[in-house]
Write a protein that holds these residues in place. Sequence first.
Motif: not given
Length: 374
Positions: A269-281
């Motif tokens: 959200p907010g036109n931001k990105t994350k690396y997939l490895s950074e995603l958490e529950t």
Amino acid sequence: MKFAWIMPPGRTWDEKKGYITTALESGINHVLDTVEMENIHKLGNISVISDQEEADIILVGKNGEGDSTLHLPMNLDDSKDMAAASSFKRKGKTVAAYVEIASKKHEELARNLGRVVDYLILVGKDWTIIPLENIIADLQSEDVKLIAAVSDYNEAKLALETLEHGTDGILIQPKDFSEIKKIAELIEKIESEKYELQPATITRIEPVGSGDRVCVDTCSMMNIGEGMLIGSYSKGLFLVHSESLESEYVASRPFRVNAGPVQAYVMTPGNKTKYLSELETGDEVLVVDDTGKTKVAVVGRVKIEKRPLMLLEAEFEGVKVKTLLQNAETIRLVNEKGEAISVSELKEGDKVMVYLDKGARHFGMSIEESIIEK
């Protein structure tokens, strides 16, 4: 972000409880009540706005000058509400002021309080008459969130869309339960982002060996046509379809997107990105459909496993983008007709939907800067 609070009607706890639980089920977790703070906290992780000093957000103006319980002084420098708000702010408290716009003098009080408090709740009998847009314009440079008290969907829509930005939030004083869900859906619609997707032509497909692949399991059910924006280049993300389609090999898992390797970007959200490895529950990601409409989904878990990968390259009007995906029949992109197509069936010349970002990315945020990705 637009938001909603609720001020439940009723005199007894039993009367209020149903409204609060309905609000909580609709994603509204801020309740204004000066009596039932202990009972409200028992219902869940809820922030209470109250005139009690133990409240999550301290309220001034209710049972004060703001609702005309106390008479306004001729000189607003002598305002008791203003003195109370200033005192709580000096103690480091988060403060909300409640003002019923019953006169020009109350409008002036609201403006003064808006320069001190964190939240300013504006209450009026008719927002088509009360100068809501004047107060918004006057306080737009102040560090205060403006909240309009509303009773139904139409009032909420008017308050949230007044002028270019509208109020930051609304305080729902519902007449019945149905208005709570309707208003919550309105806010979700207003907050949803739209991404312009383009049909890019596949120019290269080839296996590249194995890598650590990420499955993103969300707390939402995705429909056919929905997925996530994923890619190896921040300037161009592919619409990777959810596992909402059944296969002869595996059952449908409509809460999941088999997203790609750990280094890939995912839109949040907010036109931001994350690396997939950074995603958490507990993190939020954007679910995007084939028309570019979005909704927010909460990550339930992230599953990383070593899997065979394939490289996909596509081009749109001279711009080339690439991504890596698991080499499996169940992994799908979306073609220009809005249909899910398996990567195992893709061939050069096929068109798939991508999002092209004009800016570069710095710590996941889009910025106006040129950058080379290859």
